[in-house]
Scaffold this active site. Sequence first.
Site, PDB file in Angstrom:
ATOM      1  N   ASP A  34      -3.387  -9.905   0.442  1.00 40.83           N
ATOM      2  CA  ASP A  34      -3.344  -8.462   0.699  1.00 40.83           C
ATOM      3  C   ASP A  34      -3.521  -8.211   2.193  1.00 40.83           C
ATOM      4  O   ASP A  34      -4.333  -8.863   2.845  1.00 40.83           O
ATOM      5  CB  ASP A  34      -4.448  -7.754  -0.103  1.00 40.83           C
ATOM      6  CG  ASP A  34      -4.204  -6.271  -0.250  1.00 40.83           C
ATOM      7  OD1 ASP A  34      -4.006  -5.820  -1.391  1.00 40.83           O
ATOM      8  OD2 ASP A  34      -4.211  -5.542   0.779  1.00 40.83           O
ATOM      9  N   ALA A  84       2.532  -2.900  -1.999  1.00 36.38           N
ATOM     10  CA  ALA A  84       3.510  -1.844  -1.732  1.00 36.38           C
ATOM     11  C   ALA A  84       2.822  -0.692  -1.022  1.00 36.38           C
ATOM     12  O   ALA A  84       1.596  -0.561  -1.061  1.00 36.38           O
ATOM     13  CB  ALA A  84       4.119  -1.335  -3.036  1.00 36.38           C
ATOM     14  N   THR A 135       8.002   1.034 -10.792  1.00 41.75           N
ATOM     15  CA  THR A 135       7.625   2.365 -11.283  1.00 41.75           C
ATOM     16  C   THR A 135       8.756   2.993 -12.094  1.00 41.75           C
ATOM     17  O   THR A 135       9.924   2.671 -11.878  1.00 41.75           O
ATOM     18  CB  THR A 135       7.290   3.261 -10.067  1.00 41.75           C
ATOM     19  OG1 THR A 135       7.246   4.617 -10.486  1.00 41.75           O
ATOM     20  CG2 THR A 135       8.351   3.163  -8.971  1.00 41.75           C
ATOM     21  N   ASP A 136       8.394   3.938 -12.962  1.00 44.49           N
ATOM     22  CA  ASP A 136       9.423   4.701 -13.685  1.00 44.49           C
ATOM     23  C   ASP A 136      10.125   5.703 -12.769  1.00 44.49           C
ATOM     24  O   ASP A 136      11.149   6.264 -13.147  1.00 44.49           O
ATOM     25  CB  ASP A 136       8.815   5.418 -14.911  1.00 44.49           C
ATOM     26  CG  ASP A 136       7.736   6.446 -14.558  1.00 44.49           C
ATOM     27  OD1 ASP A 136       7.334   6.525 -13.381  1.00 44.49           O
ATOM     28  OD2 ASP A 136       7.303   7.167 -15.474  1.00 44.49           O
ATOM     29  N   GLU A 137       9.569   5.919 -11.566  1.00 45.38           N
ATOM     30  CA  GLU A 137      10.161   6.920 -10.669  1.00 45.38           C
ATOM     31  C   GLU A 137      11.551   6.499 -10.195  1.00 45.38           C
ATOM     32  O   GLU A 137      12.319   7.330  -9.715  1.00 45.38           O
ATOM     33  CB  GLU A 137       9.231   7.192  -9.470  1.00 45.38           C
ATOM     34  CG  GLU A 137       7.875   7.681  -9.941  1.00 45.38           C
ATOM     35  CD  GLU A 137       6.974   8.210  -8.842  1.00 45.38           C
ATOM     36  OE1 GLU A 137       7.479   8.678  -7.816  1.00 45.38           O
ATOM     37  OE2 GLU A 137       5.752   8.156  -9.037  1.00 45.38           O
ATOM     38  N   TYR A 160       9.830   7.049  -1.483  1.00 43.75           N
ATOM     39  CA  TYR A 160       9.071   6.017  -2.211  1.00 43.75           C
ATOM     40  C   TYR A 160       9.911   5.421  -3.339  1.00 43.75           C
ATOM     41  O   TYR A 160      10.081   4.199  -3.418  1.00 43.75           O
ATOM     42  CB  TYR A 160       7.777   6.615  -2.786  1.00 43.75           C
ATOM     43  CG  TYR A 160       7.127   5.760  -3.859  1.00 43.75           C
ATOM     44  CD1 TYR A 160       6.578   4.513  -3.546  1.00 43.75           C
ATOM     45  CD2 TYR A 160       7.079   6.176  -5.199  1.00 43.75           C
ATOM     46  CE1 TYR A 160       5.994   3.721  -4.532  1.00 43.75           C
ATOM     47  CE2 TYR A 160       6.501   5.389  -6.183  1.00 43.75           C
ATOM     48  CZ  TYR A 160       5.961   4.163  -5.842  1.00 43.75           C
ATOM     49  OH  TYR A 160       5.393   3.366  -6.808  1.00 43.75           O
ATOM     50  N   LYS A 164      11.397   1.567  -3.937  1.00 48.70           N
ATOM     51  CA  LYS A 164      11.079   0.738  -5.114  1.00 48.70           C
ATOM     52  C   LYS A 164      12.373   0.373  -5.850  1.00 48.70           C
ATOM     53  O   LYS A 164      12.516  -0.754  -6.345  1.00 48.70           O
ATOM     54  CB  LYS A 164      10.115   1.457  -6.055  1.00 48.70           C
ATOM     55  CG  LYS A 164       8.714   1.667  -5.503  1.00 48.70           C
ATOM     56  CD  LYS A 164       7.951   0.380  -5.214  1.00 48.70           C
ATOM     57  CE  LYS A 164       7.600  -0.405  -6.458  1.00 48.70           C
ATOM     58  NZ  LYS A 164       6.703  -1.561  -6.132  1.00 48.70           N
ATOM     59  N   TYR A 217       0.387  21.510  -6.935  1.00 46.41           N
ATOM     60  CA  TYR A 217       1.711  21.738  -6.336  1.00 46.41           C
ATOM     61  C   TYR A 217       2.548  22.668  -7.207  1.00 46.41           C
ATOM     62  O   TYR A 217       2.635  22.487  -8.436  1.00 46.41           O
ATOM     63  CB  TYR A 217       2.464  20.410  -6.184  1.00 46.41           C
ATOM     64  CG  TYR A 217       1.885  19.440  -5.158  1.00 46.41           C
ATOM     65  CD1 TYR A 217       0.843  19.813  -4.300  1.00 46.41           C
ATOM     66  CD2 TYR A 217       2.406  18.153  -5.035  1.00 46.41           C
ATOM     67  CE1 TYR A 217       0.334  18.922  -3.367  1.00 46.41           C
ATOM     68  CE2 TYR A 217       1.907  17.255  -4.101  1.00 46.41           C
ATOM     69  CZ  TYR A 217       0.859  17.647  -3.264  1.00 46.41           C
ATOM     70  OH  TYR A 217       0.362  16.759  -2.340  1.00 46.41           O
TER      71      TYR A 217
HETATM   72  P1  NAD Z   1      -2.130   0.841  -3.919  1.00 48.98           P
HETATM   73  O1  NAD Z   1      -1.540   1.665  -2.815  1.00 48.98           O
HETATM   74  O2  NAD Z   1      -3.431   1.240  -4.512  1.00 48.98           O
HETATM   75  O3  NAD Z   1      -2.295  -0.680  -3.439  1.00 48.98           O
HETATM   76  C1  NAD Z   1      -1.325  -1.351  -2.689  1.00 48.98           C
HETATM   77  C2  NAD Z   1      -1.956  -2.619  -2.123  1.00 48.98           C
HETATM   78  O4  NAD Z   1      -0.936  -3.330  -1.400  1.00 48.98           O
HETATM   79  C3  NAD Z   1      -3.103  -2.350  -1.154  1.00 48.98           C
HETATM   80  O5  NAD Z   1      -4.187  -3.203  -1.444  1.00 48.98           O
HETATM   81  C4  NAD Z   1      -2.498  -2.674   0.216  1.00 48.98           C
HETATM   82  O6  NAD Z   1      -3.447  -3.142   1.148  1.00 48.98           O
HETATM   83  C5  NAD Z   1      -1.480  -3.732  -0.147  1.00 48.98           C
HETATM   84  N1  NAD Z   1      -0.364  -3.821   0.827  1.00 48.98           N
HETATM   85  C6  NAD Z   1       0.370  -2.798   1.315  1.00 48.98           C
HETATM   86  N2  NAD Z   1       1.287  -3.265   2.186  1.00 48.98           N
HETATM   87  C7  NAD Z   1       1.133  -4.618   2.219  1.00 48.98           C
HETATM   88  C8  NAD Z   1       1.793  -5.665   2.921  1.00 48.98           C
HETATM   89  N3  NAD Z   1       2.789  -5.408   3.778  1.00 48.98           N
HETATM   90  N4  NAD Z   1       1.392  -6.937   2.702  1.00 48.98           N
HETATM   91  C9  NAD Z   1       0.370  -7.210   1.843  1.00 48.98           C
HETATM   92  N5  NAD Z   1      -0.299  -6.262   1.167  1.00 48.98           N
HETATM   93  C10 NAD Z   1       0.077  -4.975   1.358  1.00 48.98           C
HETATM   94  O7  NAD Z   1      -0.982   0.773  -5.035  1.00 48.98           O
HETATM   95  P2  NAD Z   1      -1.118   0.730  -6.631  1.00 48.98           P
HETATM   96  O8  NAD Z   1      -1.212   2.118  -7.132  1.00 48.98           O
HETATM   97  O9  NAD Z   1      -2.147  -0.266  -7.009  1.00 48.98           O
HETATM   98  O10 NAD Z   1       0.330   0.185  -7.012  1.00 48.98           O
HETATM   99  C11 NAD Z   1       0.590  -1.216  -7.107  1.00 48.98           C
HETATM  100  C12 NAD Z   1       2.039  -1.433  -7.467  1.00 48.98           C
HETATM  101  O11 NAD Z   1       2.331  -0.770  -8.712  1.00 48.98           O
HETATM  102  C13 NAD Z   1       3.021  -0.850  -6.458  1.00 48.98           C
HETATM  103  O12 NAD Z   1       4.100  -1.736  -6.315  1.00 48.98           O
HETATM  104  C14 NAD Z   1       3.472   0.459  -7.073  1.00 48.98           C
HETATM  105  O13 NAD Z   1       4.781   0.790  -6.634  1.00 48.98           O
HETATM  106  C15 NAD Z   1       3.426   0.127  -8.548  1.00 48.98           C
HETATM  107  N6  NAD Z   1       3.179   1.257  -9.459  1.00 48.98           N
HETATM  108  C16 NAD Z   1       2.154   2.124  -9.255  1.00 48.98           C
HETATM  109  C17 NAD Z   1       1.917   3.151 -10.180  1.00 48.98           C
HETATM  110  C18 NAD Z   1       0.752   4.109 -10.005  1.00 48.98           C
HETATM  111  O14 NAD Z   1       0.627   5.070 -10.772  1.00 48.98           O
HETATM  112  N7  NAD Z   1      -0.163   3.901  -9.068  1.00 48.98           N
HETATM  113  C19 NAD Z   1       2.742   3.306 -11.280  1.00 48.98           C
HETATM  114  C20 NAD Z   1       3.792   2.390 -11.463  1.00 48.98           C
HETATM  115  C21 NAD Z   1       3.988   1.369 -10.555  1.00 48.98           C
END
Ligand code: NAD
Length: 353
Positions: A34, A84, A135-137, A160, A164, A217
């Site tokens: 990370d 991400a 993501t579903d987005e 975003y 993705k 929003y």
């Molecule tokens: P988050 O923003 O909480 O965590 C992202 C993590 O990635 C962080 O720890 C950050 O430090 C790390 N990171 C960012 N850029 C980086 C890089 N260049 N190299 C290494 N590490 C890096 O995100 P989340 O909500 O835990 O989402 C995780 C994944 O799940 C993402 O890919 C997101 O698109 C996907 N996702 C999220 C949701 C949601 O509701 N949060 C839903 C569906 C899918």
Amino acid sequence: MTKRILVTGGAGFIGSAVVRRIITETPHRVLVVDALTYAGSLASLASVAGDARYEFVHADICEADAMAAELARFRPDIVMHLAAESHVDRSIDGPGAFLRTNVVGTVTLLQVVLAYWRGLDEAGRGAFRFHHISTDEVFGSLGEDGLFHEESAYKPNSPYSASKAASDHFVRAWHHTYGLPVVVSNCSNNYGPYHFPEKLIPLTILNALEGKPLPVYGAGENVRDWLYVEDHAEALLLIAERGRAGESYNVGGGAEQRNIEVVRQICALVDEMAPAPGIGAREKLIRFVTDRPGHDLRYAIDAGKIRRELGWQPRESFESGLRKTVRWYLDNRDWWEPIRKRVYGGGRLGASV
Ligand code: NAD
């Protein structure tokens, strides 16, 4: 069988739930990679950091040499890719970071993982999985009815979701062109403990607790299909270990809610668990604010494939999961107070037109 799992983005919201689950519920070893951006926190991994099966490396997925070195050293059976940029509002203000990490970072990782995979013996190549978490987005917005399924067309609307969607396409291409055994999952909105307080649910909980305005929003009519993060972590481990190579799986909570209803339920829970006579009923703090540009109306998931093939279904209802979440924020000030003070105080993001 004990496996070695490399988790990118393991210090984030969902990644840390996956890592905690690997350590507490499986015999597997885990390496977290990370970059610790604003969204990453080692405090989310504190409960497992002392375990001998856990390792952490501070590295960026865009750095090919660092990633290749970690693959060569740790020799994973599975790579779960969660790193991400994840916040739609921040992607409206600054899409460059989303292009860098979500697209260029994912392609960089695919290249080094492919080289690593090609060096495995035949059995290792067959058993290996690259699990891309999405993501579903990517499917765009639904109208009043209908559900997203695995064959839904890609129609991303925000910077975003476009980033993705691009990463999903590259992952698919690395399977079809080079034979890398990949699996993709597309999940609905998550909520739960350790959620960075820029997203609707944790932001509303903390503002309600502190008697601050609760921004909603537009008219609050947008619908999301909410999934408790620990249910998602369980689904992700099933997909990583048993998902079929080349397939994608939709994951959702079957818990559609309008944003305004989510905010009202949080108000009622905070009033119940943290009554504050000086603040009064939290619903009075709700403020309707300018909508997010391009705000998708509705997302909802058909999770039939993962239920049929892998036997997964969510354990929490929205009601039970939300109650646990509010309780967690009340009990874990030491996790969120430093973030609110030093990293992000709750100001409006992504309003630019
Ligand atoms: P988050 O923003 O909480 O965590 C992202 C993590 O990635 C962080 O720890 C950050 O430090 C790390 N990171 C960012 N850029 C980086 C890089 N260049 N190299 C290494 N590490 C890096 O995100 P989340 O909500 O835990 O989402 C995780 C994944 O799940 C993402 O890919 C997101 O698109 C996907 N996702 C999220 C949701 C949601 O509701 N949060 C839903 C569906 C899918």
